[in-house]
Design a protein around this motif. Structure first.
Motif, PDB file in Angstrom:
ATOM      1  N   HIS A   5       0.802  -1.404   0.160  1.00 51.99           N
ATOM      2  CA  HIS A   5      -0.080  -0.024  -0.019  1.00 51.99           C
ATOM      3  C   HIS A   5       0.868   1.281   0.061  1.00 51.99           C
ATOM      4  O   HIS A   5       0.354   2.240  -0.457  1.00 51.99           O
ATOM      5  N   GLY A   9       0.129   3.911  -2.548  1.00 51.33           N
ATOM      6  CA  GLY A   9      -0.469   5.268  -1.928  1.00 51.33           C
ATOM      7  C   GLY A   9       0.390   6.331  -2.537  1.00 51.33           C
ATOM      8  O   GLY A   9      -0.179   7.488  -2.788  1.00 51.33           O
ATOM      9  N   PHE A  14      -2.506   9.208  -2.541  1.00 48.98           N
ATOM     10  CA  PHE A  14      -3.507   8.934  -1.657  1.00 48.98           C
ATOM     11  C   PHE A  14      -2.872   9.620  -0.304  1.00 48.98           C
ATOM     12  O   PHE A  14      -3.595  10.057   0.162  1.00 48.98           O
ATOM     13  N   PHE A  15      -1.610   9.245  -0.244  1.00 50.35           N
ATOM     14  CA  PHE A  15      -1.085   9.915   1.112  1.00 50.35           C
ATOM     15  C   PHE A  15       0.632   9.978   1.121  1.00 50.35           C
ATOM     16  O   PHE A  15       1.026   9.395  -0.138  1.00 50.35           O
ATOM     17  N   TRP A  28      -2.582  12.944   4.562  1.00 58.21           N
ATOM     18  CA  TRP A  28      -3.661  12.394   3.606  1.00 58.21           C
ATOM     19  C   TRP A  28      -3.912  13.517   2.286  1.00 58.21           C
ATOM     20  O   TRP A  28      -4.385  14.507   2.538  1.00 58.21           O
ATOM     21  N   GLY A  32      -6.798  10.201  -1.310  1.00 58.66           N
ATOM     22  CA  GLY A  32      -6.882   9.422  -0.068  1.00 58.66           C
ATOM     23  C   GLY A  32      -7.733  10.069   1.005  1.00 58.66           C
ATOM     24  O   GLY A  32      -8.474   9.235   1.795  1.00 58.66           O
ATOM     25  N   ARG A  36     -10.837   8.170   2.873  1.00 61.62           N
ATOM     26  CA  ARG A  36     -11.141   8.192   4.356  1.00 61.62           C
ATOM     27  C   ARG A  36     -12.533   8.665   4.756  1.00 61.62           C
ATOM     28  O   ARG A  36     -13.277   8.284   5.817  1.00 61.62           O
ATOM     29  N   THR A 292      -7.534   1.604   5.483  1.00 62.88           N
ATOM     30  CA  THR A 292      -7.482   2.101   4.365  1.00 62.88           C
ATOM     31  C   THR A 292      -6.272   1.503   3.588  1.00 62.88           C
ATOM     32  O   THR A 292      -6.328   1.028   2.368  1.00 62.88           O
ATOM     33  N   ILE A 296      -6.654  -0.713   0.361  1.00 57.67           N
ATOM     34  CA  ILE A 296      -5.697  -0.444  -0.879  1.00 57.67           C
ATOM     35  C   ILE A 296      -4.923  -1.601  -1.553  1.00 57.67           C
ATOM     36  O   ILE A 296      -4.895  -1.715  -2.798  1.00 57.67           O
TER      37      ILE A 296
END
Length: 411
Positions: A5, A9, A14-15, A28, A32, A36, A292, A296
């Motif tokens: 992830h 990500g 996403f982050f 975040w 992402g 959330r 999360t 993912i």
């Protein structure tokens, strides 16, 4: 194939983490944050369905609160250092439960108010060592879907069944089919081991029987883990394996004899006497970070339509199709669908970008579609393509999202 992830990500934005913010403190990013936010809405809905009322409590408190709750003596090594403010010591909270105990204690309570159910998606903090931090799965600030139920001893079994039903519904919606329930009970209680558990033998025996009875009432297979109970009571944990077969605890239902006793919580019983409530800790989705990360990896970044950051990508073939694309965007946005119109570059490149971004639906609009009031749809997750009426397309997208479908429906 191993799925990480952390890599997805970064790739899908996403982050992120930055040295100047610090390890274990992810930022975040907008896409992402959408995932959330949708999970938080889902958790709030499920908590409300099971009778929980939302509260907000501070992320810090005086050291005295955590000394009284027992967290300081048990977990001080995992807590951040105390802060001196105006001659008093304050701590970032390691858990939400002492605050919720204070909400219950805000005034006198009657048996008629029980079960008294509180819910908060609150931040808590763990002073984890840098070597164990990992993406979203191991962090220093945890945002936990957390509920606490204060009830009579006779209500415990029914409340645990409510929690199990909610957990099962959540996992079914999220497509988490493989899971293991663990009933964590006391180990040996002779000699020095006895002091590690709070409460009487009778309390423990009754509590363990109530948890077993609740699991059996729902015909759920479980493993008994002797010696793995929390010091304050027995618990049910739900174990899930991630894409790399590592076992994680997501959901939990825990009985607590400790905090009602330590904080002197009480209610007025039907006969007018004072009695001590039982406290049940309940988490449906667990931490937003860990859930999360799991999703993912499980979906390889291609989230179900209701969780997808961009749900529909509209691709006008040329400039003369832009107005039709904008009308379709307006129809979708009017029904709360997340949508983007991509007009720059070749059509082939834009389709590849929509696939790479893991958009749930791709809608191509050219001459034929403008004339016929249709859209040429592509569903990357199914590798399906079809030409459908524009209104039918909008209705189906909305239905998939509202039903929290795991995959987009075909046309």
């Amino acid at each position: 194939m191993s799925v990480d992830h952390r890599e997805l990500g970064r790739e899908l934005e996403f982050f992120t983490t930055t040295p100047i913010v610090g390890a274990g403190l992810p930022l975040w990013l907008p896409d992402g944050a959408i995932i959330r936010s949708e999970l938080e809405k889902f958790a709030a809905e499920q908590a409300a369905r099971s009778g929980c009322r939302g509260v907000y409590t501070p992320v810090m408190a005086k050291k005295e609160l955590y000394e009284r709750s027992g967290h300081w003596s048990k977990f001080s090594e995992d807590m951040f250092p105390e802060m001196q403010i105006g001659g008093e010591s304050f701590l970032l909270r390691p858990a939400n439960c002492p605050h919720h105990a204070q909400v219950f204690a805000a005034r006198g309570r009657s048996y008629r108010e029980l079960p008294f159910r509180l819910r908060e998606l609150g931040s808590m903090f763990r002073s984890e060592l840098s070597g164990v931090l990992s993406g979203l799965s191991r962090v220093r600030q945890i945002n936990l879907d957390d509920a606490h139920v204060f009830c009579t001893r006779d209500q415990v079994r029914a409340e645990v069944i409510v929690a199990i039903d909610a957990i099962e519904h959540c996992y079914s919606t999220l497509g988490i089919a493989e899971r293991e329930y663990r009933l964590s009970i006391r180990g040996a209680v002779s000699g020095g081991a006895a002091g590690q558990y709070l409460g009487t033998d009778e309390q423990w025996a009754t509590a363990e029987d109530q948890l077993r009875s609740a699991l059996n009432a729902r015909s759920i297979d479980y493993v008994e883990a002797k010696g793995e109970a929390a010091f304050y009571g027995p618990k049910i944990d739900v174990q899930v394996r991630d894409a790399n077969f590592r076992e994680e605890t997501l959901s939990t239902v825990q009985l607590d004899f400790n905090q009602p006793e330590r904080f002197g919580l009480e209610y007025t019983a039907e006969d007018g006497t004072k009695d001590r409530p039982v406290m049940i800790h309940r988490g449906l989705l667990g931490s937003m970070e860990r859930m999360t990360a799991l999703l993912i990896e499980r979906f390889e970044g291609r989230m179900p339509p209701w969780l997808a950051p961009n749900q529909v990508s509209i691709l006008p073939v040329g400039d003369r199709h832009q107005d039709a694309a904008e009308r379709l965007r307006a129809d979708l946005e009017a029904r709360d669908v997340r949508v983007a119109v991509a007009s720059e570059g070749s059509l082939g490149r834009r389709i590849r970008e929509a696939r790479t971004h893991r958009d749930s639906y791709v809608a191509v609009i050219g001459d034929n579609e403008v004339r016929g009031g249709t859209v040429d749809t592509l569903i990357p997750a199914r590798d399906e393509r079809a030409v459908v009426d524009a209104g039918v397309f909008v209705d189906q997208v909305v239905a998939d999202i509202n039903e929290r479908a795991l995959l987009p429906a075909g046309f």
